[in-house]
Write a protein that holds these residues in place. Structure first.
Motif, PDB file in Angstrom:
ATOM      1  N   LEU A 244      50.844  34.371  53.625  1.00 16.06           N
ATOM      2  CA  LEU A 244      50.449  34.040  54.845  1.00 16.06           C
ATOM      3  C   LEU A 244      50.459  32.341  54.469  1.00 16.06           C
ATOM      4  O   LEU A 244      50.624  31.682  55.419  1.00 16.06           O
ATOM      5  N   GLU A 249      43.297  34.700  53.526  1.00 13.50           N
ATOM      6  CA  GLU A 249      43.947  35.970  53.486  1.00 13.50           C
ATOM      7  C   GLU A 249      43.432  36.925  52.371  1.00 13.50           C
ATOM      8  O   GLU A 249      44.388  37.835  52.047  1.00 13.50           O
ATOM      9  N   ILE A 281      51.012  40.690  61.432  1.00 13.73           N
ATOM     10  CA  ILE A 281      51.590  39.336  61.383  1.00 13.73           C
ATOM     11  C   ILE A 281      53.172  39.497  60.955  1.00 13.73           C
ATOM     12  O   ILE A 281      53.231  39.867  59.809  1.00 13.73           O
ATOM     13  N   PRO A 336      49.866  32.129  62.467  1.00  9.90           N
ATOM     14  CA  PRO A 336      48.422  32.352  61.872  1.00  9.90           C
ATOM     15  C   PRO A 336      47.876  30.962  61.083  1.00  9.90           C
ATOM     16  O   PRO A 336      48.632  30.340  60.694  1.00  9.90           O
ATOM     17  N   VAL A 339      42.491  33.113  58.507  1.00  5.58           N
ATOM     18  CA  VAL A 339      41.915  34.448  58.524  1.00  5.58           C
ATOM     19  C   VAL A 339      40.358  34.240  58.552  1.00  5.58           C
ATOM     20  O   VAL A 339      39.983  33.516  57.698  1.00  5.58           O
ATOM     21  N   VAL A 348      41.427  36.682  63.288  1.00  6.18           N
ATOM     22  CA  VAL A 348      42.640  35.565  62.708  1.00  6.18           C
ATOM     23  C   VAL A 348      42.512  34.606  63.850  1.00  6.18           C
ATOM     24  O   VAL A 348      42.830  34.750  65.192  1.00  6.18           O
ATOM     25  N   PHE A 350      44.921  31.643  65.422  1.00 10.02           N
ATOM     26  CA  PHE A 350      46.486  31.593  65.693  1.00 10.02           C
ATOM     27  C   PHE A 350      46.727  30.125  66.385  1.00 10.02           C
ATOM     28  O   PHE A 350      45.815  30.080  67.264  1.00 10.02           O
ATOM     29  N   THR A 367      41.916  33.069  69.086  1.00  9.62           N
ATOM     30  CA  THR A 367      41.517  33.920  68.117  1.00  9.62           C
ATOM     31  C   THR A 367      41.584  35.413  68.570  1.00  9.62           C
ATOM     32  O   THR A 367      40.952  35.695  69.773  1.00  9.62           O
ATOM     33  N   VAL A 373      44.219  43.349  58.774  1.00 12.50           N
ATOM     34  CA  VAL A 373      45.225  42.578  59.112  1.00 12.50           C
ATOM     35  C   VAL A 373      46.319  43.215  58.138  1.00 12.50           C
ATOM     36  O   VAL A 373      46.278  43.208  56.906  1.00 12.50           O
ATOM     37  N   LYS A 375      50.035  41.898  56.532  1.00  6.93           N
ATOM     38  CA  LYS A 375      51.083  40.857  56.514  1.00  6.93           C
ATOM     39  C   LYS A 375      52.501  41.591  56.337  1.00  6.93           C
ATOM     40  O   LYS A 375      52.656  42.289  55.648  1.00  6.93           O
TER      41      LYS A 375
END
Length: 434
Positions: A244, A249, A281, A336, A339, A348, A350, A367, A373, A375
């Motif tokens: 990410l 992360e 994500i 993102p 985290v 998270v 964004f 948020t 989460v 990836k």
């Protein structure tokens, strides 16, 4: 039941035991014989059929549909398998709405295509259900070929080479052959262990030895393979996952979507832990599969976030609609930033995105609450000793060929990998017989 969709944290067994079988049952059951004949009768059997051009493996679609229409599904299956030996899997997972069915003349004229994918499944399932392999090996050539990677490209290459009479050894780093089909596709698309059954059926051609738990660079070297075999095919896929590049992360609860999908494929569904509030994500098929299956496992809230607009997502509109119909929320145009959390993920942050003069630009932030989460922002080539700064491989160099996701021009599609593996096998055969 000790847990529920509202139980905080990342836990297993969120649903009643019986719910898992229903949730992960076949997303689109196979046609029966009558349904297949009715569906086949809608085909115009075009001469210069656009559906054939759109198929990466160039299956003669009008021919196999005509064979179904005339009551010969076994012949239809052989027509399919002659071009795509993994036609059974492709019938289940191909984005036909973006390929053959998108250009079907009935889709263009009426907005409702011939159901090519379901017809292909009917034919292939009919023949495979009989345990029949439709091809016979040619006489032995005395040539030996090593195939590295037992995914769609490697299996397609191995089968075509065996068909030509060559002896093939397939080296696979994982415990089972199948690659993406075995480890990387949503369970509800290929229930009842279909990927493994398809490999078993494919190997009935003979002349193929599969060695699992063998990794290139660790257990065998490229130099050794070149010395021992007359040709080498590399179909190692993409084992690396893009980061990410956002702080946090590495917190507990953040994981790669491909690992989650693989775990789900190889485990009892109630034993797979999932968060209450899940954020995925990415905007591809892996993101959709992770998001939908999180919901099917009992997550209370699942949100997919993609940095660009709906039309830029690599997941088809059909798959996006399937996700939303499964209860997944999709947020477009957000990337993102970081985290959030202390020892484990709690949310998270964004930023909304827009296209600017210098590319994608960040704007206002928001948020999302999250205890898990995933990836899913793409994969990279990591196979030692052949990876060069993540760059993909050239198709052919000396006695080494490459195909599938690891090769230059490869796409994240089973059908494209099959085509590249098959075509590499034809090139290898021509080279060996010259």
């Amino acid at each position: 039941m000790s847990n529920s969709p509202l139980t905080p944290g990342v836990v297993a067994a969120r649903l009643p035991a019986g719910a898992y079988a229903d949730n992960f049952s076949d997303v689109q059951p196979v046609f029966d014989r009558h349904e297949a004949r009715v569906a086949a009768d809608r085909c115009y059997f075009c001469h210069d059929a656009p559906c054939m051009t759109a198929c990466p493996t160039s299956i003669d679609i009008p021919l196999f549909i005509r064979q179904i229409a005339t009551g010969t599904p076994d012949a239809a299956a052989k027509t399919i398998f002659a071009q795509n030996i993994l036609g059974g899997m492709c019938a289940r997972v191909c984005p036909t709405e973006q390929l053959c069915e998108e250009v079907c003349v009935r889709e263009v004229a009426e907005g409702k295509p011939v159901e090519i994918g379901r017809l292909q499944r009917f034919a292939t399932d009919t023949l495979m259900g009989k345990g029949v392999h439709p091809f016979t090996r040619a006489a032995a050539t005395g040539k030996k070929v090593a195939v590295v990677g037992a995914g769609p490209a490697g299996l397609a290459c191995a089968h075509r080479l065996a068909l030509k009479g060559h002896e093939v050894t397939v080296f696979e780093r994982r415990a089972k052959p199948g690659g993406l089909n075995e480890y990387g596709i949503a369970t509800y698309k290929t229930p009842e262990n279909f990927a493994a059954r398809e490999v078993e059926w494919l190997l009935k051609i003979g002349g193929i030895t599969v060695k699992t738990g063998v990794e290139l660079g660790r257990d065998v070297t490229l130099d050794q393979l070149q010395a021992e075999y007359d040709a080498v095919f590399l179909g190692v896929g993409l084992a690396g996952v893009n980061a990410l590049r956002a702080s946090g992360e590495d917190l507990a609860g953040v994981r790669n979507a491909v690992d989650f999908i693989a775990e789900l494929r190889q485990s009892d569904k109630p034993a797979v832990a999932v968060g209450r509030d899940v954020v995925v994500i990415g905007g591809g098929m892996t993101a959709v599969d992770a998001a939908v299956q999180s919901k099917l496992l009992g997550a209370n809230s699942v949100t997919m976030v993609y940095r660009r607009g709906k039309d830029k997502m690599s997941a088809s509109e059909y798959e996006q609609d399937h996700a939303t119909q499964s209860g997944v929320r999709i947020i477009y145009g957000a990337a993102p930033v970081k985290v959030l959390g202390t020892s484990a993920v709690e949310g998270v942050e964004f930023a909304y995105t827009h296209d600017g003069p210098n590319g994608l630009e960040m704007g206002e932030t928001f948020t999302l609450k999250a205890d898990q989460v995933f990836k899913a922002i793409g994969q990279t080539l990591t196979a030692a000793p052949i990876a060069k700064d993540g760059a993909k491989l050239v198709k052919q160099q000396g006695k080494i060929w490459a195909g599938g996701d690891c090769a230059a021009g490869g796409e994240d599609l089973t059908v494209t990998a099959v085509a590249e593996g098959r075509d590499a096998a034809e090139a290898i055969h021509a080279s060996l017989m010259a």
